[in-house]
Design a protein around this motif. Structure first.
Motif, PDB file in Angstrom:
ATOM      1  N   ALA A 310       0.804  -1.223   0.000  1.00 37.04           N
ATOM      2  CA  ALA A 310       0.000   0.000   0.000  1.00 37.04           C
ATOM      3  C   ALA A 310       0.838   1.274   0.000  1.00 37.04           C
ATOM      4  CB  ALA A 310      -0.930   0.005   1.220  1.00 37.04           C
ATOM      5  N   LEU A 311       2.153   1.164   0.044  1.00 38.64           N
ATOM      6  CA  LEU A 311       2.995   2.354   0.017  1.00 38.64           C
ATOM      7  C   LEU A 311       2.855   3.058  -1.332  1.00 38.64           C
ATOM      8  CD1 LEU A 311       6.207   1.016   1.803  1.00 38.64           C
ATOM      9  CD2 LEU A 311       4.556   2.660   2.704  1.00 38.64           C
ATOM     10  N   PRO A 312       2.879   4.379  -1.353  1.00 37.34           N
ATOM     11  CA  PRO A 312       2.633   5.129  -2.590  1.00 37.34           C
ATOM     12  C   PRO A 312       3.586   4.733  -3.718  1.00 37.34           C
ATOM     13  CG  PRO A 312       2.564   6.595  -0.701  1.00 37.34           C
ATOM     14  CD  PRO A 312       3.047   5.282  -0.190  1.00 37.34           C
ATOM     15  N   GLY A 313       2.995   4.294  -4.832  1.00 37.03           N
ATOM     16  CA  GLY A 313       3.777   3.968  -6.018  1.00 37.03           C
ATOM     17  C   GLY A 313       4.347   2.566  -6.043  1.00 37.03           C
ATOM     18  N   PHE A 314       4.256   1.827  -4.958  1.00 38.60           N
ATOM     19  CA  PHE A 314       4.831   0.477  -4.903  1.00 38.60           C
ATOM     20  C   PHE A 314       3.949  -0.502  -5.693  1.00 38.60           C
ATOM     21  CE2 PHE A 314       8.040  -0.076  -1.282  1.00 38.60           C
ATOM     22  CZ  PHE A 314       8.499   1.228  -1.392  1.00 38.60           C
ATOM     23  N   LYS A 315       4.569  -1.292  -6.553  1.00 42.20           N
ATOM     24  CA  LYS A 315       3.895  -2.390  -7.247  1.00 42.20           C
ATOM     25  C   LYS A 315       4.575  -3.682  -6.807  1.00 42.20           C
ATOM     26  CE  LYS A 315       2.216   0.083 -11.301  1.00 42.20           C
ATOM     27  NZ  LYS A 315       2.194   0.145 -12.796  1.00 42.20           N
ATOM     28  N   LEU A 316       3.815  -4.535  -6.140  1.00 41.17           N
ATOM     29  CA  LEU A 316       4.436  -5.643  -5.416  1.00 41.17           C
ATOM     30  C   LEU A 316       3.647  -6.930  -5.598  1.00 41.17           C
ATOM     31  CD1 LEU A 316       6.472  -6.699  -3.320  1.00 41.17           C
ATOM     32  CD2 LEU A 316       5.018  -5.738  -1.533  1.00 41.17           C
ATOM     33  N   GLU A 317       4.347  -7.968  -6.085  1.00 39.74           N
ATOM     34  CA  GLU A 317       3.776  -9.309  -6.144  1.00 39.74           C
ATOM     35  C   GLU A 317       4.037  -9.995  -4.806  1.00 39.74           C
ATOM     36  OE1 GLU A 317       2.141 -10.193  -8.893  1.00 39.74           O
ATOM     37  OE2 GLU A 317       2.703  -8.280  -9.825  1.00 39.74           O
ATOM     38  N   PHE A 326      10.082  -7.553  -3.209  1.00 39.63           N
ATOM     39  CA  PHE A 326      10.855  -6.944  -4.295  1.00 39.63           C
ATOM     40  C   PHE A 326       9.939  -6.049  -5.132  1.00 39.63           C
ATOM     41  CE2 PHE A 326      13.652  -7.198  -8.171  1.00 39.63           C
ATOM     42  CZ  PHE A 326      14.793  -6.717  -7.568  1.00 39.63           C
ATOM     43  N   PRO A 327       9.492  -4.940  -4.536  1.00 43.05           N
ATOM     44  CA  PRO A 327       8.548  -4.078  -5.243  1.00 43.05           C
ATOM     45  C   PRO A 327       9.200  -3.268  -6.367  1.00 43.05           C
ATOM     46  CG  PRO A 327       9.182  -3.091  -3.162  1.00 43.05           C
ATOM     47  CD  PRO A 327       9.778  -4.471  -3.172  1.00 43.05           C
ATOM     48  N   ASN A 328       8.424  -3.060  -7.410  1.00 41.28           N
ATOM     49  CA  ASN A 328       8.789  -2.096  -8.437  1.00 41.28           C
ATOM     50  C   ASN A 328       8.363  -0.720  -7.931  1.00 41.28           C
ATOM     51  OD1 ASN A 328       8.188  -0.278 -10.805  1.00 41.28           O
ATOM     52  ND2 ASN A 328       9.031  -2.001 -11.919  1.00 41.28           N
ATOM     53  N   ILE A 329       9.298   0.221  -7.883  1.00 39.92           N
ATOM     54  CA  ILE A 329       8.984   1.547  -7.332  1.00 39.92           C
ATOM     55  C   ILE A 329       9.175   2.645  -8.383  1.00 39.92           C
ATOM     56  CG2 ILE A 329       9.551   0.816  -4.989  1.00 39.92           C
ATOM     57  CD1 ILE A 329      12.128   2.616  -5.288  1.00 39.92           C
ATOM     58  N   LYS A 330       8.992   2.281  -9.641  1.00 39.75           N
ATOM     59  CA  LYS A 330       9.152   3.277 -10.707  1.00 39.75           C
ATOM     60  C   LYS A 330       8.247   4.487 -10.470  1.00 39.75           C
ATOM     61  CE  LYS A 330       8.870   3.903 -15.718  1.00 39.75           C
ATOM     62  NZ  LYS A 330       8.568   3.261 -17.026  1.00 39.75           N
ATOM     63  N   GLU A 331       6.971   4.242 -10.126  1.00 40.72           N
ATOM     64  CA  GLU A 331       6.049   5.349  -9.882  1.00 40.72           C
ATOM     65  C   GLU A 331       6.471   6.160  -8.656  1.00 40.72           C
ATOM     66  OE1 GLU A 331       1.973   4.237  -9.681  1.00 40.72           O
ATOM     67  OE2 GLU A 331       1.993   3.217 -11.628  1.00 40.72           O
ATOM     68  N   THR A 332       6.987   5.478  -7.647  1.00 32.95           N
ATOM     69  CA  THR A 332       7.459   6.170  -6.448  1.00 32.95           C
ATOM     70  C   THR A 332       8.606   7.113  -6.794  1.00 32.95           C
ATOM     71  OG1 THR A 332       6.905   4.180  -5.192  1.00 32.95           O
ATOM     72  CG2 THR A 332       8.249   5.838  -4.076  1.00 32.95           C
TER      73      THR A 332
END
Length: 396
Positions: A310-317, A326-332
């Motif tokens: 739920a962290l802003p911009g985190f995309k996490l499987e 191992f979240p993708n944080i490109k948006e963050t």
């Protein structure tokens, strides 16, 4: 004096570098929360400690051992593989090493010639490519999509294969992603490797740390042909909370194991004797503590996954094994005004007092690795600090 070219070409381990930086700031009085190093926060089980003490007090730990390890431990590995893999090996198919990392190093030194190619799916554990380069091999990195749980496909392997392809490294459950290959996926890859005479390096170090009904399938167990084509890499560090004891092992073709032993005999002489007797108890003793630790990791994962997702911009499987997010944080990064993940991680450490590992060292420059091999209180507080850091940066 000049430093060798091979040493100059090496990239330092990003995990160890991140941990060192966090520890240095702690030493200066900073309240750093470190989610960097992949080691269980549990104490080595008492029965294992007692076995080590007994080995010291009886004098068994005083002397050199065979470079491949004491026979009792090699036989214990054989029994362990029979129990958990349903495969039959002999003691001469096993070498005990100074950690699973050194098992990999020995393997690459034993089988690679200059310019031999090694296929490494991305993201990858940070030392794979560097160890291949030390053996004068060529790492061939295959990017794997997060939408496919970071798994490599046979089509990708076929596209990457050349006449120089010699090895394929598979790590399931994976560091850094925590993903697990299914039996069908592994079978397809194994049959491709057999058909193309590519040796499979099966890094199974997290095989007993799987969660929420996930199943670990050993690559070597899928068929006699795949077993013959596979070198198993494993150790006691993760499952038994023994990272500091430095005991790993490799299991596979006797000729390859013998060559690894020859190299070990001229480098380390033998793994530390007392650690071997501790590992012997780990493999032969009660296994309840392994399950207790596995359950604790599973409970942590289930509690902290939605918090970090739920962290802003985190995309996490949600991972299925190991103990990493191992979240993708490109948006963050975009939200915070950054173009470089490593710079974001550095600023999070210095300003937010949370230490993560940059995904750049794993071949994933839009991701970060978060170890949840620590207590829930630390994990929850770290998530709060990360959120506060993001909000501060986006408010500017």
């Amino acid at each position: 004096m000049d430093i060798s070219k091979r040493a100059q070409k090496l990239e330092p381990s990003v995990t160890l570098a991140a941990a060192a930086k966090a520890n240095a700031l702690k030493a200066c009085g900073k309240d750093i929360l470190s989610l960097t190093v992949g080691e269980p926060d549990f104490t080595t089980p008492k029965n294992i400690q007692q076995a080590a003490i007994q080995a010291i007090e009886s004098g068994k730990a005083n002397y050199y051992t065979p470079s491949a390890g004491i026979k009792e431990l090699r036989e214990a590995v054989v029994q362990h593989i029979e129990t958990y893999y349903q495969l039959n090996y002999q003691a001469n198919n096993v070498i005990i090493t100074d950690g699973a990392k050194f098992a990999l190093y020995l393997l690459f030194q034993a089988v690679l010639n200059p310019k031999d190619e090694v296929i490494i799916p991305v993201p990858y554990w940070v030392s794979y490519g560097e160890q291949v380069k030390l053996a004068e091999g060529v790492p061939v990195f295959i990017p794997c999509a997060q939408e496919n749980e970071f798994k490599v496909t046979v089509a990708q392997l076929e596209a990457a294969k050349t006449a120089k392809t010699k090895l394929l490294i598979l790590n399931s459950p994976s560091n850094p992603t925590g993903m697990i290959y299914s039996e069908a996926e592994l079978r397809n890859i194994g049959e491709w490797a057999v058909a193309n005479d590519v040796l499979i390096v099966s890094d199974d170090i997290y095989g007993r740390l799987v969660y929420n009904g996930a199943v670990f399938t050993p690559m070597a167990s899928l068929s006699p042909a795949i077993q013959k084509q596979t070198i198993i890499i494993n150790g006691v560090s993760k499952s038994y909370a023994m990272t500091g004891w430095r005991i790993g092992y490799a299991v596979g073709d006797e000729t390859i194991i013998s060559a690894m032993n020859d190299i070990a005999s001229q480098s380390t002489s033998n793994p530390t004797a007392v650690s071997q007797y501790a590992a012997l108890e780990a493999l032969r003793g009660e296994q309840d503590t392994v399950e207790s630790m596995r359950q604790a990791f599973e409970a942590r994962l289930n509690e902290i996954y939605p918090i970090f997702a739920a962290l802003p911009g985190f995309k996490l499987e949600k991972p299925h094994g190991a103990f990493y997010l191992f979240p993708n944080i490109k948006e963050t990064l975009t939200m915070c005004g950054y173009s470089d993940v490593t710079k974001w991680v550095d600023d999070l450490l210095s300003e937010g007092e949370v230490a993560l590992v940059t995904g750049a060292g794993f071949g994933a420059p839009e991701n970060v690795r978060i170890s949840y091999a620590t207590d829930l209180e630390t994990l929850k507080e770290a998530a709060k600090r990360i959120r506060a850091f993001i909000e501060k940066k986006t408010a500017k």
